[in-house]
Design a protein around this motif. Structure first.
Motif, PDB file in Angstrom:
ATOM      1  N   ARG A   1       0.796  -1.207   0.169  1.00 59.70           N
ATOM      2  CA  ARG A   1      -0.052  -0.098   0.005  1.00 59.70           C
ATOM      3  C   ARG A   1       0.727   1.319  -0.102  1.00 59.70           C
ATOM      4  O   ARG A   1       0.717   2.224  -0.535  1.00 59.70           O
ATOM      5  CB  ARG A   1      -0.988  -0.048   1.250  1.00 59.70           C
ATOM      6  CG  ARG A   1      -2.042  -0.934   1.221  1.00 59.70           C
ATOM      7  CD  ARG A   1      -3.301  -0.567   1.998  1.00 59.70           C
ATOM      8  NE  ARG A   1      -4.301  -1.479   1.622  1.00 59.70           N
ATOM      9  CZ  ARG A   1      -5.134  -2.230   2.455  1.00 59.70           C
ATOM     10  NH1 ARG A   1      -4.877  -1.880   3.685  1.00 59.70           N
ATOM     11  NH2 ARG A   1      -6.107  -2.933   2.113  1.00 59.70           N
ATOM     12  N   GLN A   2       1.880   1.075   0.734  1.00 59.37           N
ATOM     13  CA  GLN A   2       2.973   2.446   0.907  1.00 59.37           C
ATOM     14  C   GLN A   2       3.641   2.547  -0.517  1.00 59.37           C
ATOM     15  O   GLN A   2       3.542   3.693  -0.836  1.00 59.37           O
ATOM     16  CB  GLN A   2       3.846   1.946   1.915  1.00 59.37           C
ATOM     17  CG  GLN A   2       4.881   3.053   2.283  1.00 59.37           C
ATOM     18  CD  GLN A   2       4.186   4.105   3.542  1.00 59.37           C
ATOM     19  OE1 GLN A   2       3.728   3.578   4.238  1.00 59.37           O
ATOM     20  NE2 GLN A   2       4.554   5.511   3.236  1.00 59.37           N
ATOM     21  N   ALA A   3       3.794   1.506  -1.029  1.00 57.22           N
ATOM     22  CA  ALA A   3       4.587   1.769  -2.450  1.00 57.22           C
ATOM     23  C   ALA A   3       3.742   2.441  -3.455  1.00 57.22           C
ATOM     24  O   ALA A   3       3.780   3.227  -4.273  1.00 57.22           O
ATOM     25  CB  ALA A   3       5.005   0.347  -2.943  1.00 57.22           C
ATOM     26  N   PHE A   4       2.447   1.749  -3.410  1.00 54.58           N
ATOM     27  CA  PHE A   4       1.375   2.162  -4.362  1.00 54.58           C
ATOM     28  C   PHE A   4       0.945   3.410  -4.052  1.00 54.58           C
ATOM     29  O   PHE A   4       0.730   4.522  -4.932  1.00 54.58           O
ATOM     30  CB  PHE A   4       0.074   1.458  -3.937  1.00 54.58           C
ATOM     31  CG  PHE A   4      -1.144   1.999  -4.902  1.00 54.58           C
ATOM     32  CD1 PHE A   4      -1.272   1.417  -6.234  1.00 54.58           C
ATOM     33  CD2 PHE A   4      -2.368   2.615  -4.530  1.00 54.58           C
ATOM     34  CE1 PHE A   4      -2.286   1.839  -6.946  1.00 54.58           C
ATOM     35  CE2 PHE A   4      -3.174   3.022  -5.057  1.00 54.58           C
ATOM     36  CZ  PHE A   4      -3.280   2.412  -6.494  1.00 54.58           C
ATOM     37  N   ALA A   5       1.187   4.160  -2.789  1.00 54.09           N
ATOM     38  CA  ALA A   5       0.709   5.457  -2.543  1.00 54.09           C
ATOM     39  C   ALA A   5       1.606   6.631  -3.038  1.00 54.09           C
ATOM     40  O   ALA A   5       1.382   7.539  -3.503  1.00 54.09           O
ATOM     41  CB  ALA A   5       0.723   5.768  -0.965  1.00 54.09           C
TER      42      ALA A   5
ATOM     43  N   PHE B   1     -13.748  10.013   9.462  1.00 54.79           N
ATOM     44  CA  PHE B   1     -13.562   9.465   8.089  1.00 54.79           C
ATOM     45  C   PHE B   1     -14.568   8.467   7.492  1.00 54.79           C
ATOM     46  O   PHE B   1     -15.010   8.521   6.374  1.00 54.79           O
ATOM     47  CB  PHE B   1     -11.964   9.138   8.094  1.00 54.79           C
ATOM     48  CG  PHE B   1     -11.665   8.989   6.517  1.00 54.79           C
ATOM     49  CD1 PHE B   1     -11.684  10.104   5.590  1.00 54.79           C
ATOM     50  CD2 PHE B   1     -11.416   7.697   5.844  1.00 54.79           C
ATOM     51  CE1 PHE B   1     -11.485  10.017   4.107  1.00 54.79           C
ATOM     52  CE2 PHE B   1     -11.443   7.538   4.482  1.00 54.79           C
ATOM     53  CZ  PHE B   1     -11.123   8.613   3.857  1.00 54.79           C
ATOM     54  N   GLU B   2     -14.584   7.386   8.310  1.00 53.13           N
ATOM     55  CA  GLU B   2     -15.566   6.429   7.966  1.00 53.13           C
ATOM     56  C   GLU B   2     -16.630   6.807   7.512  1.00 53.13           C
ATOM     57  O   GLU B   2     -17.263   6.161   6.389  1.00 53.13           O
ATOM     58  CB  GLU B   2     -15.318   5.322   9.180  1.00 53.13           C
ATOM     59  CG  GLU B   2     -14.343   4.419   9.377  1.00 53.13           C
ATOM     60  CD  GLU B   2     -13.756   3.734   8.199  1.00 53.13           C
ATOM     61  OE1 GLU B   2     -14.311   3.308   7.495  1.00 53.13           O
ATOM     62  OE2 GLU B   2     -12.452   3.609   8.024  1.00 53.13           O
TER      63      GLU B   2
ATOM     64  N   ALA C   1      -3.012  11.918   3.864  1.00 54.74           N
ATOM     65  CA  ALA C   1      -2.959  10.813   3.384  1.00 54.74           C
ATOM     66  C   ALA C   1      -2.259   9.823   3.975  1.00 54.74           C
ATOM     67  O   ALA C   1      -2.566   8.594   4.168  1.00 54.74           O
ATOM     68  CB  ALA C   1      -2.083  11.137   1.844  1.00 54.74           C
ATOM     69  N   SER C   2      -1.260  10.189   4.719  1.00 53.36           N
ATOM     70  CA  SER C   2      -0.215   9.109   5.564  1.00 53.36           C
ATOM     71  C   SER C   2      -1.225   8.524   6.537  1.00 53.36           C
ATOM     72  O   SER C   2      -1.282   7.425   7.115  1.00 53.36           O
ATOM     73  CB  SER C   2       0.838   9.788   6.056  1.00 53.36           C
ATOM     74  OG  SER C   2       1.816  10.373   4.971  1.00 53.36           O
TER      75      SER C   2
ATOM     76  N   GLY D   1      -5.407   1.960   7.100  1.00 50.85           N
ATOM     77  CA  GLY D   1      -5.639   0.786   6.276  1.00 50.85           C
ATOM     78  C   GLY D   1      -6.227   1.156   5.071  1.00 50.85           C
ATOM     79  O   GLY D   1      -6.621   0.320   4.268  1.00 50.85           O
ATOM     80  N   HIS D   2      -6.447   2.403   4.533  1.00 48.68           N
ATOM     81  CA  HIS D   2      -6.862   2.704   3.329  1.00 48.68           C
ATOM     82  C   HIS D   2      -6.092   2.782   2.185  1.00 48.68           C
ATOM     83  O   HIS D   2      -4.891   2.779   2.488  1.00 48.68           O
ATOM     84  CB  HIS D   2      -7.797   4.273   3.564  1.00 48.68           C
ATOM     85  CG  HIS D   2      -8.681   4.196   4.420  1.00 48.68           C
ATOM     86  ND1 HIS D   2      -9.825   3.939   4.346  1.00 48.68           N
ATOM     87  CD2 HIS D   2      -8.662   4.749   5.831  1.00 48.68           C
ATOM     88  CE1 HIS D   2     -10.764   3.926   5.498  1.00 48.68           C
ATOM     89  NE2 HIS D   2      -9.818   4.770   6.379  1.00 48.68           N
TER      90      HIS D   2
END
Ligand SMILES: Nc1ncnc2c1ncn2[C@@H]1O[C@H](COP(=O)(O)OP(=O)(O)OP(=O)(O)O)[C@@H](O)[C@H]1O
Ligand SMILES: [Mg+2]
Length: 235
Positions: A26-30, A71-72, A100-101, A107-108
């Motif tokens: 997820r971190q890489a995709f972000a 947020f939910e 964003a972080s 977990g989004h």
């Protein structure tokens, strides 16, 4: 030594390893820019702004904290943020990345991209034969991710093609009720995009107006002052 499988601890380990791998993916995709990696909301300073702008910044932070806490619920409506100021270097990207972080940690699925890089990536995909990164997979990532940060929106030269590309991304996200966070040097009314785009942004964004003050200029001044002081110490 004989390996003894312990169903309780080993499956727990496997589970946490899998979680770690998912989080790393997820971190890489972000794709958060290196300059802003490890930036959090807690390090967003208010004392770097002039005294008369601090209330405005404090209110922005209050809104953001409330946004993250709720947020939910807000996510279900696809409610995002439109962060703007005419002045460059006021802290818009830093704030967007901090949010964003935070949401990434929760977990989004988050994706960060500048408006110009989105267009460049789409153009670059036309030249690639690699079927993994064609235009449709790229657009799919941009439209499907839970949270998309579009940084520097409105800085790009707007042609009919650019209008259509962003209409596709924004409308798709609008239809799917996905959260989009924009940063811009323009108010929504000043954006040169079609109204079919701006009216959708308006409906789905909480507006955050930043002070017209450059923290980047302050950092530059501090760096230069620090260097001058060091040189004086050497003399
Ligand atoms: N509140 C803050 N606390 C600490 N550092 C800050 C703060 N605001 C901005 N900065 C720093 O100032 C610099 C400029 O911030 P940033 O890039 O977020 O500005 P911007 O408003 O997005 O600028 P632009 O309009 O050019 O895109 C960055 O190095 C950032 O880390
Ligand atoms: Mg910026």
């Amino acid at each position: 030594m004989e390996f003894i499988y312990n169903p309780v601890t080993d499956s727990a380990k496997e589970c946490s390893c899998r979680q770690l791998r998912i989080q790393e993916r997820r971190q890489a995709f972000a794709d958060i820019p290196v300059h802003f990696s490890n930036i959090t909301l807690d390090t967003f300073r208010t004392d770097v702004y002039e005294q008369y702008n601090r209330l405005q910044i404090a209110n922005i932070l209050k809104t953001v904290r409330c946004y993250i806490d709720e947020f939910e619920e807000l996510k279900a409506d696809g409610l995002g943020l439109y962060i703007y100021s005419h002045t460059k270097g006021s802290g818009k990207t830093r704030l967007a990345v901090s949010i964003a972080s935070e949401l990434l940690k929760q977990g989004h699925r988050v994706k960060f991209a500048t408006a110009i890089s989105i267009l460049n990536e789409i153009k670059a995909s036309w030249q690639r034969n690699d079927s993994n990164i064609n235009e449709s997979t790229l657009l799919n990532d941009l439209t499907q991710t839970d949270i998309l940060v579009i940084d520097d929106f409105g800085q790009e030269k707007i042609s009919e093609w650019v209008n259509n590309e962003f209409y596709h991304i924004i409308n798709e996200r609008y239809a799917l009720s996905k959260v989009t966070i924009y940063t811009s040097n323009c108010t929504l009314d000043e954006l040169m995009y079609d109204e079919r785009i701006t009216s959708r942004i308006k409906e789905k964004s909480i507006m955050l107006e930043f002070p017209e003050e450059s923290v980047r200029d302050l950092i530059a001044k501090n760096n230069n002052d620090m260097m001058k002081n060091r040189i004086q110490e050497i003399r």
